[in-house]
Design a protein around this motif. Structure first.
Motif, PDB file in Angstrom:
ATOM      1  N   MET A 129      -4.340  13.504  10.267  1.00  0.00           N
ATOM      2  CA  MET A 129      -4.396  13.294   8.824  1.00  0.00           C
ATOM      3  C   MET A 129      -4.724  14.598   8.096  1.00  0.00           C
ATOM      4  N   LYS A 130      -4.004  14.869   7.021  1.00  0.00           N
ATOM      5  CA  LYS A 130      -4.374  15.973   6.147  1.00  0.00           C
ATOM      6  C   LYS A 130      -5.700  15.636   5.456  1.00  0.00           C
ATOM      7  N   ASP A 131      -6.323  16.618   4.849  1.00  0.00           N
ATOM      8  CA  ASP A 131      -7.656  16.413   4.267  1.00  0.00           C
ATOM      9  C   ASP A 131      -7.699  15.276   3.253  1.00  0.00           C
ATOM     10  N   ASP A 132      -6.625  15.124   2.479  1.00  0.00           N
ATOM     11  CA  ASP A 132      -6.596  14.083   1.443  1.00  0.00           C
ATOM     12  C   ASP A 132      -5.708  12.898   1.834  1.00  0.00           C
ATOM     13  N   ALA A 133      -5.431  12.749   3.136  1.00  0.00           N
ATOM     14  CA  ALA A 133      -4.539  11.679   3.615  1.00  0.00           C
ATOM     15  C   ALA A 133      -5.213  10.313   3.591  1.00  0.00           C
ATOM     16  N   VAL A 134      -4.394   9.259   3.632  1.00  0.00           N
ATOM     17  CA  VAL A 134      -4.913   7.895   3.766  1.00  0.00           C
ATOM     18  C   VAL A 134      -4.391   7.276   5.056  1.00  0.00           C
ATOM     19  N   PHE A 135      -5.206   6.400   5.625  1.00  0.00           N
ATOM     20  CA  PHE A 135      -4.856   5.649   6.830  1.00  0.00           C
ATOM     21  C   PHE A 135      -4.763   4.182   6.440  1.00  0.00           C
ATOM     22  N   ILE A 136      -3.558   3.629   6.491  1.00  0.00           N
ATOM     23  CA  ILE A 136      -3.322   2.225   6.167  1.00  0.00           C
ATOM     24  C   ILE A 136      -3.237   1.449   7.479  1.00  0.00           C
ATOM     25  N   SER A 137      -4.204   0.587   7.738  1.00  0.00           N
ATOM     26  CA  SER A 137      -4.219  -0.194   8.980  1.00  0.00           C
ATOM     27  C   SER A 137      -4.137  -1.678   8.653  1.00  0.00           C
ATOM     28  N   SER A 138      -3.289  -2.398   9.384  1.00  0.00           N
ATOM     29  CA  SER A 138      -3.096  -3.822   9.107  1.00  0.00           C
ATOM     30  C   SER A 138      -2.962  -4.580  10.425  1.00  0.00           C
ATOM     31  N   GLY A 139      -2.897  -5.928  10.313  1.00  0.00           N
ATOM     32  CA  GLY A 139      -2.866  -6.760  11.506  1.00  0.00           C
ATOM     33  C   GLY A 139      -4.272  -7.166  11.915  1.00  0.00           C
ATOM     34  N   ILE A 140      -5.171  -7.209  10.947  1.00  0.00           N
ATOM     35  CA  ILE A 140      -6.600  -7.444  11.215  1.00  0.00           C
ATOM     36  C   ILE A 140      -6.986  -8.847  10.742  1.00  0.00           C
ATOM     37  N   GLU A 176       0.834  -1.204   0.000  1.00  0.00           N
ATOM     38  CA  GLU A 176       0.000   0.000   0.000  1.00  0.00           C
ATOM     39  C   GLU A 176       0.871   1.258   0.000  1.00  0.00           C
ATOM     40  N   LEU A 177       1.984   1.224   0.710  1.00  0.00           N
ATOM     41  CA  LEU A 177       2.901   2.367   0.700  1.00  0.00           C
ATOM     42  C   LEU A 177       3.419   2.620  -0.713  1.00  0.00           C
ATOM     43  N   GLU A 178       3.672   1.551  -1.450  1.00  0.00           N
ATOM     44  CA  GLU A 178       4.123   1.705  -2.837  1.00  0.00           C
ATOM     45  C   GLU A 178       3.095   2.463  -3.671  1.00  0.00           C
ATOM     46  N   LYS A 179       1.820   2.271  -3.358  1.00  0.00           N
ATOM     47  CA  LYS A 179       0.751   2.942  -4.118  1.00  0.00           C
ATOM     48  C   LYS A 179       0.650   4.423  -3.770  1.00  0.00           C
ATOM     49  N   TYR A 180       0.857   4.750  -2.494  1.00  0.00           N
ATOM     50  CA  TYR A 180       0.490   6.085  -2.031  1.00  0.00           C
ATOM     51  C   TYR A 180       1.651   7.041  -1.758  1.00  0.00           C
ATOM     52  N   VAL A 181       2.846   6.536  -1.522  1.00  0.00           N
ATOM     53  CA  VAL A 181       3.962   7.438  -1.200  1.00  0.00           C
ATOM     54  C   VAL A 181       4.368   8.246  -2.429  1.00  0.00           C
ATOM     55  N   LYS A 182       4.501   9.561  -2.229  1.00  0.00           N
ATOM     56  CA  LYS A 182       4.968  10.472  -3.271  1.00  0.00           C
ATOM     57  C   LYS A 182       6.196  11.223  -2.735  1.00  0.00           C
ATOM     58  N   PRO A 183       6.961  11.875  -3.606  1.00  0.00           N
ATOM     59  CA  PRO A 183       8.204  12.531  -3.182  1.00  0.00           C
ATOM     60  C   PRO A 183       8.049  13.509  -2.021  1.00  0.00           C
ATOM     61  N   GLU A 184       6.917  14.182  -1.890  1.00  0.00           N
ATOM     62  CA  GLU A 184       6.738  15.168  -0.825  1.00  0.00           C
ATOM     63  C   GLU A 184       5.954  14.619   0.370  1.00  0.00           C
ATOM     64  N   SER A 185       5.712  13.317   0.390  1.00  0.00           N
ATOM     65  CA  SER A 185       4.850  12.740   1.429  1.00  0.00           C
ATOM     66  C   SER A 185       5.446  12.849   2.827  1.00  0.00           C
ATOM     67  N   LYS A 186       4.546  13.143   3.788  1.00  0.00           N
ATOM     68  CA  LYS A 186       4.868  13.035   5.208  1.00  0.00           C
ATOM     69  C   LYS A 186       4.151  11.790   5.713  1.00  0.00           C
ATOM     70  N   VAL A 187       4.881  10.897   6.380  1.00  0.00           N
ATOM     71  CA  VAL A 187       4.335   9.603   6.800  1.00  0.00           C
ATOM     72  C   VAL A 187       4.501   9.414   8.299  1.00  0.00           C
ATOM     73  N   PHE A 188       3.431   8.945   8.974  1.00  0.00           N
ATOM     74  CA  PHE A 188       3.508   8.545  10.383  1.00  0.00           C
ATOM     75  C   PHE A 188       3.371   7.026  10.444  1.00  0.00           C
ATOM     76  N   VAL A 197       3.333  12.722  21.223  1.00  0.00           N
ATOM     77  CA  VAL A 197       4.602  13.131  20.604  1.00  0.00           C
ATOM     78  C   VAL A 197       4.438  13.767  19.237  1.00  0.00           C
ATOM     79  N   VAL A 198       3.223  13.705  18.664  1.00  0.00           N
ATOM     80  CA  VAL A 198       2.995  14.261  17.328  1.00  0.00           C
ATOM     81  C   VAL A 198       2.010  15.422  17.401  1.00  0.00           C
ATOM     82  N   LYS A 199       2.373  16.541  16.828  1.00  0.00           N
ATOM     83  CA  LYS A 199       1.503  17.716  16.801  1.00  0.00           C
ATOM     84  C   LYS A 199       1.176  18.137  15.365  1.00  0.00           C
ATOM     85  N   ASP A 200       1.574  17.334  14.406  1.00  0.00           N
ATOM     86  CA  ASP A 200       1.466  17.681  12.991  1.00  0.00           C
ATOM     87  C   ASP A 200       0.459  16.763  12.309  1.00  0.00           C
ATOM     88  N   LYS A 201       0.287  16.934  10.992  1.00  0.00           N
ATOM     89  CA  LYS A 201      -0.581  16.067  10.207  1.00  0.00           C
ATOM     90  C   LYS A 201       0.204  15.454   9.057  1.00  0.00           C
TER      91      LYS A 201
END
Length: 313
Positions: A265-276, A168-180, A237-241
């Motif tokens: 999450m930014k307005d157009d962000a995605v949440f990838i959840s796994s381990g389900i 999923e990261l391969e699909k969504y990561v772009k050069p300017e992406s911020k990832v948590f 520990v996180v105050k950003d999006k």
């Protein structure tokens, strides 16, 4: 040096949760023998050449987890606590199976080499290749190599839950992406995001040992310029999006995260959840939608599922 070898017989579903319990006890390494992993991944006749036959002929159909504690410690106290924590996983709806815990003795040299039989370079998705530090691998032009030492890692990438996150990261990561990366474990997902081009990656874990391991792997893979690992709770520990939030944990924790994840999450962000696990998919989907998230995609692999969601418009 003599080590106490603790063997736990359990299920595929409980592997990651039990592994985390063991590392919380500051053990000397973990090996996982799960025939399902190899049977599912087999594509060619030679894929199993490196796997010892005893994995398939152990007489036990489930997963065998082995961990090692120096006999200089009071092993009896460790075993008691491990048993209590494994039993506590049932409260989260995790099927731990027989959860038999056995004790034996092993020489350090035997232990140090045994788990290497089960770990070879593995390609995940289109680009990411996870390889042990001692193995050679002839990379193709498009390969992005992640080096890990599984003797000290919480996740090596071969488990279905981690594999789906990387895809999923391969699909969504772009050069300017911020990832948590929430519950970063070995740091593998954070490293993968950086290798895929993410500009800013934050790895967070409640376990101090996990953060230490993540930092070591981040340096090993030379991505410290874009990846930072912090100890603590995401909310503290996180105050950003972020553009992408990834959490490879367990269903019940994802349900709890769902209540507050939008604020990270930014307005157009995605949440990838796994381990389900399969039985928990509908519960997680309901928790996400009830908290203002829209389901984009559900991926299944083996016994596991990953859910991609975004803020509902």
């Amino acid at each position: 040096m003599k080590w106490a070898e603790i063997t736990i017989k359990t299920t595929t579903e409980a592997v990651e949760a039990i592994t985390n319990i063991l590392y919380e006890q500051n053990v000397g390494g973990v090996s996982i023998e799960d025939p399902k992993d190899f049977k599912f991944q087999k594509k060619h006749e030679y894929d199993w050449d490196f796997v010892e036959e005893e994995i398939f002929n152990s007489g036990y159909d489930g997963v065998i987890i082995k961990t090692y504690i120096t006999e200089e410690r009071d092993v009896s106290d460790d075993i008691k606590l491990i048993k209590e924590k494994i039993d506590g996983l049932k409260e989260f709806g995790i099927d731990v199976g027989e959860a038999i815990v056995e004790l034996s003795q092993v020489d350090e040299e035997d232990w140090a080499n045994e788990w290497k039989n089960y770990y070879k370079p593995t390609k995940i998705g289109e680009k990411i290749v996870v390889k042990p530090t001692w193995e050679d691998y002839e990379a193709k032009d498009t390969d992005l190599i992640i080096e890990l030492d599984p003797g000290m890692a919480f996740g090596t990438g071969t488990h279905e839950t981690t594999s789906m996150c990387i895809r999923e990261l391969e699909k969504y990561v772009k050069p300017e992406s911020k990832v948590f990366d929430i519950g970063c474990g070995s740091g593998i997902l954070s490293i993968a995001a950086a290798k895929l081009g993410a500009k800013d990656v934050l790895a967070v874990d409640l376990d101090e040992v996990a953060v230490k391991v993540s930092k070591e792997n981040i340096e090993l893979n030379k991505v410290e310029g874009s990846v930072n690992a912090l100890h603590g709770n995401l909310m503290e520990v996180v105050k950003d999006k972020a553009d992408i939030v990834v959490a490879n944990i367990i269903a019940d924790i994802i349900k709890i995260l769902a209540k507050d994840i939008k604020q990270f999450m930014k307005d157009d962000a995605v949440f990838i959840s796994s381990g389900i696990i399969h039985a928990k998919v509908d519960e997680v989907k309901e928790a996400l939608t009830q908290n203002g998230l829209e389901i984009v995609h559900v991926e299944s692999l083996g016994e596991w599922n990953a859910i991609v969601s975004k803020i509902a418009k």
